[in-house]
Each structure stands twice: as structure tokens, then as C-alpha cells.
Design an enzyme around this catalytic site. Sequence first.
Site, mmCIF file in Angstrom:
data_model
loop_
_atom_site.group_PDB
_atom_site.id
_atom_site.type_symbol
_atom_site.label_atom_id
_atom_site.label_comp_id
_atom_site.label_asym_id
_atom_site.label_seq_id
_atom_site.Cartn_x
_atom_site.Cartn_y
_atom_site.Cartn_z
ATOM 1 N N GLY A 46 50.823 23.589 14.861
ATOM 2 C CA GLY A 46 51.838 22.896 14.080
ATOM 3 C C GLY A 46 53.044 23.788 13.901
ATOM 4 N N GLN A 51 60.686 27.028 10.409
ATOM 5 C CA GLN A 51 60.074 28.167 11.105
ATOM 6 C C GLN A 51 60.857 28.589 12.336
ATOM 7 O OE1 GLN A 51 55.909 26.292 11.157
ATOM 8 N NE2 GLN A 51 55.470 28.466 11.053
ATOM 9 N N CYS A 99 48.985 30.555 10.162
ATOM 10 C CA CYS A 99 50.368 30.092 10.323
ATOM 11 C C CYS A 99 51.089 31.024 11.299
ATOM 12 C CB CYS A 99 51.061 30.130 8.960
ATOM 13 S SG CYS A 99 52.764 29.574 8.986
ATOM 14 N N LEU A 100 51.865 30.449 12.197
ATOM 15 C CA LEU A 100 52.610 31.275 13.155
ATOM 16 C C LEU A 100 53.607 32.195 12.449
ATOM 17 C CD1 LEU A 100 53.265 28.586 15.924
ATOM 18 C CD2 LEU A 100 51.716 30.552 16.090
ATOM 19 N N HIS A 141 49.739 21.313 5.677
ATOM 20 C CA HIS A 141 50.244 22.676 5.896
ATOM 21 C C HIS A 141 51.699 22.624 6.370
ATOM 22 C CE1 HIS A 141 49.975 26.959 7.316
ATOM 23 N NE2 HIS A 141 50.995 26.521 8.032
ATOM 24 N N GLU A 142 51.973 21.748 7.335
ATOM 25 C CA GLU A 142 53.344 21.658 7.857
ATOM 26 C C GLU A 142 54.305 21.116 6.802
ATOM 27 O OE1 GLU A 142 54.019 23.328 10.376
ATOM 28 O OE2 GLU A 142 51.894 23.574 10.824
ATOM 29 N N HIS A 145 55.675 23.585 4.382
ATOM 30 C CA HIS A 145 56.810 24.391 4.871
ATOM 31 C C HIS A 145 58.142 23.750 4.465
ATOM 32 C CE1 HIS A 145 55.169 27.582 7.388
ATOM 33 N NE2 HIS A 145 54.321 26.740 7.937
HETATM 34 NI NI NI Z 1 52.655 27.317 9.055
#
Ligand code: NI
Length: 183
Positions: A46, A51, A99-100, A141-142, A145
Amino acid sequence: MILPIYLYGSQILRNENTEVDLQDKEGVLKLIEDMKETLKVADGCGLAAPQVGVNKRLVIVDGRELSDTYDYLKDFFRVMINPVVLEESEETCEYSEGCLSVPGIYAEVRRPSKIKVEYYNENFEKVVEEFDQFGCRMVQHELSHLEGNLFVDNLSPLRRKMLARKLQAISKGSVQTRYKSRK
Ligand code: NI
């Protein structure tokens, strides 16, 4: 175009995210393409626009690589533009998240088990969809953000303390990622 992913400690991850202008289809589709490419190369499940340095309300969620673990995710791919959570279950559950933007850290996070979300898909059609199980978790989660939150914000004080050094290393930029990243 592959975009650099901003890491924990970057102000851009904490900024306010504004609505996507649905009239600017060309611009939106370009951003979606770039995010898809970036997500694929980074091998994540995701990605939210902030991000990649764009403070807009747009996320993509891709569970297809997780279908070995969660069979029901084999076709789970969503582009969500201007998503709004309409309902959240009172029931909650815990899943491990990563998370990236927070490389190398995984932690159990408690969130509502089910949600109902209204959003526009990549064909600019309005969709109302309910999510449960791990699909719900990836979407939540997304979406978090877009509120400037990261999953490590939700941890217990003890757990945060245990991760403090790792988090500090990320925010100092002294962590290697296998994808293009930026502080
Ligand atoms: Ni994330």
C-alpha cells in the site's frame, strides 16, 4: 516514474492532505501510475500520496502478493481517491503492520475490525465499499496516512520506547532501504 518514498521524520508525512481535484483527470491518472510503479518496485502492499511527497487524499492498496497468507486477497487491488470513512465497527482486532516509510519496523496495532468507505476509483466512479479482515487493515493503514498518522504513533508507550532508537535512526537518515527513499 518511480518516486522516492519519504521516511519517518519527514514533515511531509505529517502535513494536511487536501482533496484531489477530480476535474484534473490527467494529473490524477499520472499520479496513480507513478504510485503504482513506485509501490511495485518497493514491493509494498500500500502507498499513500503523502509518502511520495504529494499532500493529496489518494491511496493505493495492493493485497495480491499476500494471497499466500490470505487467500481472499488474490484480486485485492484498490485505488481510492478522496476516501471518507462512513462507518467503523466497535469491534476491534490486532494485526501486525509495517510501512515503507518506517522500514524494518513491524508492530501489532489495534483498529476497528470493519469499516465502510466512500471513495472514487481510478475510473472516477463513486464507490461505497465495506472492508473486513486483512483488506480492512490495509485500507485503514493507508487512510491513516491521509490524517498525517503513522502506525507507530498508535503503540503503547512501552513499545514506543523499545523502538525509539530504531525510529530515531530512520529520522536521522541512517537507515538503508532497498527502494529510493528520502528524509
Ligand atoms: Ni504506511
